[in-house]
Write an enzyme that holds these catalytic residues in place. Structure first.
Site, PDB file in Angstrom:
ATOM      1  N   GLY A  60       0.781  -1.228   0.000  1.00 36.06           N
ATOM      2  CA  GLY A  60       0.000   0.000   0.000  1.00 36.06           C
ATOM      3  C   GLY A  60       0.813   1.278   0.000  1.00 36.06           C
ATOM      4  O   GLY A  60       0.263   2.364  -0.185  1.00 36.06           O
ATOM      5  N   CYS A  91     -28.166  -8.757 -16.135  1.00 37.76           N
ATOM      6  CA  CYS A  91     -27.544  -8.551 -17.442  1.00 37.76           C
ATOM      7  C   CYS A  91     -28.480  -9.037 -18.553  1.00 37.76           C
ATOM      8  O   CYS A  91     -29.006 -10.141 -18.494  1.00 37.76           O
ATOM      9  CB  CYS A  91     -26.214  -9.307 -17.522  1.00 37.76           C
ATOM     10  SG  CYS A  91     -25.497  -9.346 -19.182  1.00 37.76           S
ATOM     11  N   CYS A 116     -26.614 -12.330 -20.246  1.00 39.75           N
ATOM     12  CA  CYS A 116     -26.341 -13.593 -19.547  1.00 39.75           C
ATOM     13  C   CYS A 116     -27.174 -13.757 -18.289  1.00 39.75           C
ATOM     14  O   CYS A 116     -27.107 -14.789 -17.634  1.00 39.75           O
ATOM     15  CB  CYS A 116     -24.861 -13.706 -19.187  1.00 39.75           C
ATOM     16  SG  CYS A 116     -24.383 -12.690 -17.762  1.00 39.75           S
ATOM     17  N   CYS A 131     -23.282  -6.880 -18.714  1.00 39.48           N
ATOM     18  CA  CYS A 131     -22.041  -7.044 -17.930  1.00 39.48           C
ATOM     19  C   CYS A 131     -20.929  -6.173 -18.485  1.00 39.48           C
ATOM     20  O   CYS A 131     -20.693  -6.157 -19.690  1.00 39.48           O
ATOM     21  CB  CYS A 131     -21.542  -8.486 -17.999  1.00 39.48           C
ATOM     22  SG  CYS A 131     -22.460  -9.641 -16.996  1.00 39.48           S
ATOM     23  N   CYS A 154     -18.981 -12.395 -19.191  1.00 40.81           N
ATOM     24  CA  CYS A 154     -20.339 -12.469 -19.747  1.00 40.81           C
ATOM     25  C   CYS A 154     -20.416 -13.540 -20.835  1.00 40.81           C
ATOM     26  O   CYS A 154     -21.347 -14.339 -20.860  1.00 40.81           O
ATOM     27  CB  CYS A 154     -20.739 -11.106 -20.305  1.00 40.81           C
ATOM     28  SG  CYS A 154     -22.485 -10.936 -20.653  1.00 40.81           S
TER      29      CYS A 154
END
Lengths: 356, 283, 253
Positions: free
Chosen positions: B32, B241, B244, B266, B272
């Site tokens: 980080g 979606c 899908c 998606c 997807c």
């Protein structure tokens, strides 16, 4: 039935083809050559070398042609090329005292050793469009030639320093930092600041320099000296142990003389703002000198609240290749983040409605 | 497959790659923490992925399989451009299948599919400093990170709740990494943040213009900032979606006419298509 | 006094060129006591405050807080102290507040900086403190830019006291405020100090404020402490000629 968009690759290919055609333009007209750009649009070439941070007139001219005259795009091309070049060392410091002068002017003295040499300057032209230039083919009158100057041309600032009126720069034997190898950290020393300014955007530095003249910082600047001409680049290979000449480059140097009020421990003296740029770039060299002096405010114990005096502000934003990259990146798709914001705002509005 | 002659493998010279790898190692050792590095001028503009490209170029090997996505899709123009760049200067195999990739360079999304220990995720980062909007001076934010002095960020979140009733940040949502450093996850939607926590893959972040590299090693704790009584809640469009049927992936909104007609699909195009193929196979 | 002082300074020296801002200054402050440092501008009193709180380094001398070397501790340790056991009230409240952050956020910041993570609790605590400094809790979400000078100063005090510091430095806390507002603020400070058992080091040129608030007083002139002692004694029976001058000019006014 919705079909997901495809064809990004083909679109890019077609865009590149159109760009090539636009660059060539009307094929009934003769194609501009890089040699013509180098010879006849020399100041554009000089600017691209300065901001591309790479002295090569032929490559800079090619970049200007390739970028269709967009000088920041051209500087970008030169920078990207520069990255790939192997580095084998640093030259000796350029001796601008030994410059083969084409132009040398000083605003601080009416006359001085070496004289005022105007050179090929726009300064006293009348800005009237010359329509004769629209019709090609007319060779200009050859300019009158004077006897070559033989008197010494000492630096104006040297003459002031000898009288004790001008600060001499403190000598420093340490290896200067390299902006292109290590990221800039603040506070940055003068060597790094000057490196950043030398490759900085002319427009940005021009505006900052202008601001110092209008009261946003600034210390009554005078042009001590502007020199434009050729200097020799020398390099000392470790194996030889002595310096050899690599060639000559054209540069412009500006030394601004500014007043320094003195402090409890220092008597009043003039101080220096310094500008140096590849090629013939007076506007840039002068602006750089004004901003250099402004950035010295802190070390000279002056108040530091004008934009041109804010080190982090000036040096973080003066690189136009960085700036244009980030500004123009806004054109890239951001719809995923925008979608999050949309959902956020919709949710908040729904909450407000629910409370009503 | 040989690469374009005239350039070193993956464009950067070996000493530059070494410099970048050293920065990456430092970054991995301090999860980080932003490590400054000597970012090079690249043939693509600053702001268009030069940091991600330099990180990828430094870790890429000839047997790697590279996937490049932007907004979750392989076919967005800049992803196409970057993939073509690596094909030209490295000649590596490229793929659109997340499952097949060893290195995934991404802008603004984390793939929906769970990544493995054998993969590296390289994020393109525009603004590495999570405190940047609150404190533009780098000298000051450096001090805040060094002293773990993050009060300013919590104040911002407090102000959001006081003003809007909840935290208003929807992307580039700040996280605490390894319980020590405050980090910007790059402008991924807040929805993607949970994927970073304990991810088996190595996560590398490159900011070319700002000249910083940072990292989250595999299986590291990554916690989105919140309050005990206002816990972090990832946002997604509350739809399925269109292609899908997924109800748990991040969706793009697509306008289909000028009278407000819209559908949702998606954002992760590979995921997807996989789901669509599975649906078809099942039928 | 058998218990040790909270803060102890010895032989502080600081010169700017030839001017002595601090010329061999000693000072002790015990838990729960209010010490006023008075003098004209240029006496060195503000410099002393800044040196004691670690904001400025002296040329020589020592400052000790509960056994810790204040001048020797790193910035991280000093910042931690300033967030927890110490407080600093600036003369200009704008220097001690975040002007673009709400009143509640200003007070809550110190709590969040030491790990408070429950929004509701932080808010309740902020409301509590707004009450204690006599600011209407309904103004919790307003920004200080909208407050009067007196309210801003009271907000700064709330922001400083929320982490129950042991020692508070105050630099001319009533400077720049109307006389009536000053009186109200001084009363508030007096009540809070008594309630919380705070030790306070207050710099002021206002003798009357010193009399109202302080147990002990130091009189400074040209970098030196010319007289010190219990406030009433110093003001009623000044020994040093300069103190006599200072006291008499106040009475005359």
């Amino acid at each position: 039935m919705y079909v997901a968009t495809k064809g990004g690759e083909r679109a890019i290919g077609a865009a590149h083809a159109w760009l090539d055609a636009a660059r060539r333009g009307d094929t009934a007209l003769a194609e501009v050559t890089a040699a013509q750009v180098e010879a006849q649009l020399g100041l554009a070439v000089d600017r691209v070398m300065a901001e591309g941070s790479c002295h090569d007139r032929g490559l800079a001219a090619l970049a200007v042609k390739q970028s269709r005259g967009d000088l920041i795009e051209a500087a970008f091309l030169l920078r990207a090329y520069r990255t790939t070049l192997p580095r084998f060392g640093a030259s000796l410091p350029l001796d601008t005292n030994a410059m083969l002068l084409k132009r040398r002017v000083s605003a601080t003295y009416k006359d001085l050793p070496g004289g005022q040499v105007l050179g090929p300057t726009f300064d006293y032209t009348h800005r009237l469009l010359d329509f004769r230039l629209a019709a090609a083919g007319l060779a200009p009158e050859p300019p009158p030639e004077a006897e070559p100057a033989t008197d010494a041309t000492p630096r104006v600032t040297e003459m002031l320093a000898r009288e004790g009126l001008m600060q001499r720069e403190a000598g420093d034997d340490r290896e200067p930092g390299d902006l292109t190898r290590e990221p800039l950290a603040f506070p940055a020393d003068r060597a790094l600041r000057l490196q950043a300014l030398a490759r900085g955007d002319e427009g940005f530095l021009l505006s900052l320099g202008y601001s110092t003249q209008r009261g946003y910082g600034g210390n009554h600047p005078f042009v001590g000296e502007i020199r434009m001409g050729e200097v020799t680049v020398e390099f000392e290979p470790a194996e030889l142990g002595f310096a050899i000449e690599l060639g000559e480059i054209g540069i412009t140097e500006c030394q601004m003389v500014n007043q320094f009020k003195g402090s409890r421990t220092e008597p009043p003296q003039f101080t220096r703002g310094y500008g140096l740029v590849f090629g013939h770039g007076e506007r840039k060299a002068m602006s750089m000198a004004l901003v250099d002096r402004a950035l010295r405010a802190a070390e000279l114990g002056e108040a530091c609240d004008a934009p041109a005096q804010q080190q982090e502000f000036v040096l973080s934003h003066c690189d136009n290749v960085e700036a244009t990259g980030f500004v123009e990146h806004l054109k890239l798709p951001h719809y995923v983040d925008f979608q999050s914001e949309l959902e956020n705002v919709r949710t908040m509005r729904a909450n407000v409605e629910a409370v009503k | 497959m040989t690469h374009h002659t005239g350039y070193n493998f993956a464009y950067l010279d070996e000493s530059t790659k070494r410099m970048i790898r050293r920065a990456i190692l430092k970054a991995v050792a301090i999860p980080g923490h932003q490590v400054p590095f000597g970012s090079r001028e690249m043939p693509l503009p600053y702001g268009w992925g030069t940091g991600g490209i330099q990180v990828t170029a430094a870790v890429l090997g000839p047997t790697d399989v590279l996937k490049v996505i932007d907004q979750g899709a392989d076919d967005t123009t800049n992803a196409v451009s970057i993939r073509a760049f690596f094909h030209r200067v490295a000649g590596v195999a490229t793929t659109e299948r997340t499952a097949e990739a060893t290195i995934i360079q991404t802008r603004h999304r984390i793939p929906e599919r769970l990544l493995t220990e054998r993969q590296i995720l390289v994020y393109q980062v525009p603004i590495p400093e999570p405190l940047g909007k609150l404190e533009p001076r780098i000298a000051e934010t450096r001090r805040m990170h060094a002293l773990a002095d993050y009060g300013l960020m919590h104040v911002k979140l407090y102000e959001d709740i006081a003003r809007f009733g909840h935290i208003a940040t929807s992307y580039a949502y700040p996280v605490m990494v390894n319980a020590r450093y405050l980090m910007s996850p790059s402008p991924i939607p807040a929805f993607d943040n949970p994927k970073m926590d304990q991810m088996p893959a190595l996560q590398l972040f490159g900011a070319g213009r700002e000249k910083r590299i940072y990292a989250v090693p595999p299986y590291t704790s990554v916690r989105s900032l919140d309050f005990d009584d206002h816990p972090f809640r990832p946002i997604r469009a509350p739809h399925a979606c269109e292609l899908c049927g997924s109800r748990d992936t991040y969706l793009d909104e697509v306008l289909i006419d000028d009278v407000g007609g819209r559908i949702f699909v998606c954002s992760d195009t590979d995921h997807c298509s996989e789901r669509q193929a599975m649906k078809e196979a099942a039928e | 006094m058998s218990m040790p002082p909270l803060l102890s300074a010895r032989d502080l020296e600081l010169r700017f060129g030839r001017v002595a801002a601090l010329d061999g200054v000693d000072l002790d402050i015990w838990p729960g006591e209010v010490v006023a440092i008075v003098g004209e501008s240029g006496s060195g009193k503000t410099t002393l405050l800044r040196v004691l709180s670690g904001l400025m380094r002296p040329d020589s001398g020592s400052v000790d807080y509960r056994g810790q070397d204040v001048l020797g501790m790193g910035e991280a340790a000093r910042r931690r102290l300033m967030r927890t056991e110490w407080g600093f009230v600036h003369q200009n409240p704008r220097d001690g507040l975040r002007m673009a952050v709400s009143a509640g956020g200003n007070i809550g910041e110190r709590l969040m900086a030491i790990g408070a993570r429950h929004y509701g609790n932080i808010r309740a605590e902020a409301a509590n403190w707004l009450g204690r400094v006599e600011i209407d809790a309904a103004r919790m979400d307003d920004v200080p830019a909208k407050f009067s000078g007196g309210m801003q100063q009271r907000l700064q005090i709330a922001r400083t006291l929320v982490t129950q510091p042991k020692l508070v430095f105050m630099d001319e806390p009533t400077g720049g405020l109307d006389v009536s507002v000053q009186a109200r603020l001084l009363d508030l400070i007096r009540a809070l100090v008594a309630d919380l058992g705070l030790a306070v080091l207050i710099v002021t040129h206002d003798i009357a404020a010193a009399r109202l608030l302080a147990h002990r007083m130091l009189v400074m002139r040209e970098g030196c402490v010319v007289e010190q002692g219990l406030t009433d004694r110093v003001l009623d029976d000044p020994q040093h000629p300069y103190t006599q001058l200072l006291v008499s000019s106040v009475l005359a006014a």
